[in-house]
Design a protein around this motif. Structure first.
Motif, PDB file in Angstrom:
ATOM      1  N   CYS A   1      -0.665   6.740   2.471  1.00 62.55           N
ATOM      2  CA  CYS A   1      -1.558   7.709   3.122  1.00 62.55           C
ATOM      3  C   CYS A   1      -2.004   7.185   4.486  1.00 62.55           C
ATOM      4  O   CYS A   1      -2.590   6.096   4.566  1.00 62.55           O
ATOM      5  N   GLU A  34      -4.456   7.904   6.402  1.00 58.63           N
ATOM      6  CA  GLU A  34      -5.899   7.686   6.585  1.00 58.63           C
ATOM      7  C   GLU A  34      -6.385   6.398   5.923  1.00 58.63           C
ATOM      8  O   GLU A  34      -7.506   5.966   6.139  1.00 58.63           O
ATOM      9  N   SER A  35      -5.533   5.744   5.128  1.00 62.13           N
ATOM     10  CA  SER A  35      -5.956   4.505   4.473  1.00 62.13           C
ATOM     11  C   SER A  35      -5.763   3.274   5.359  1.00 62.13           C
ATOM     12  O   SER A  35      -6.166   2.181   4.997  1.00 62.13           O
ATOM     13  N   TYR A  74       0.788  -1.225   0.000  1.00 62.44           N
ATOM     14  CA  TYR A  74       0.000   0.000   0.000  1.00 62.44           C
ATOM     15  C   TYR A  74       0.823   1.279   0.000  1.00 62.44           C
ATOM     16  O   TYR A  74       0.263   2.363  -0.143  1.00 62.44           O
TER      17      TYR A  74
END
Length: 145
Positions: free
Chosen positions: A94, A96-97, A65
């Motif tokens: 990121c 927030e992922s 990711y």
């Protein structure tokens, strides 16, 4: 792969070790092996096998990711904080992922953070001081108080 180890932890620098990995799946078993090798001299009382398993999951997630338009790496660091061991995995993704999923029984993926949640005393995700994301876990009672 680059690996740096702090041999003399002290109050000012609780970091016990660090490694920098290329974002490729071959880095996952390397992370387990190097962590086991470099944590052993400190004699943690917590399960090194559980820590290595959680590192595998977090490094795999970081590789899958993490995203950057430039060349990037995955950083793993481990710290002694009183009687606890904290392990951090950094990538350029990121923050927030990162989320804890509750996969269905027939889902092929999505159990990594659930496993970390069940094995570690606590875990956290957020912005990394290197930019991107850090996911960390804490093993309490890793050393005598």
């Amino acid at each position: 792969m680059t690996c740096m180890i702090d041999r003399c932890p002290c109050e000012e620098s609780p970091r016990l070790g660090a490694m920098t990995l290329h974002p490729e799946l071959e880095s996952v078993p390397r992370a387990r092996r190097w962590f086991r090798k470099f944590i052993a001299p400190y004699g943690p009382l917590c399960s090194v096998d559980d820590c290595a398993l959680m590192i595998s999951e977090l490094v795999t997630n970081a590789i899958l990711y993490g995203r950057s338009d430039e060349e990037w790496v995955v950083r793993v660091e481990w710290f002694r904080e009183g009687a606890s061991l904290r392990v951090e995995v950094h990538n350029p993704g990121c923050p927030e992922s990162v989320c804890l999923r509750r996969p269905d029984a027939d889902d092929a993926h999505g159990r990594g953070l659930l496993m970390v949640d069940s094995l570690a005393a606590s875990w956290h995700s957020g912005p990394s001081r290197f930019g991107g994301t850090v996911v960390s876990f804490v093993m309490s009672d890793a050393w005598p108080a």
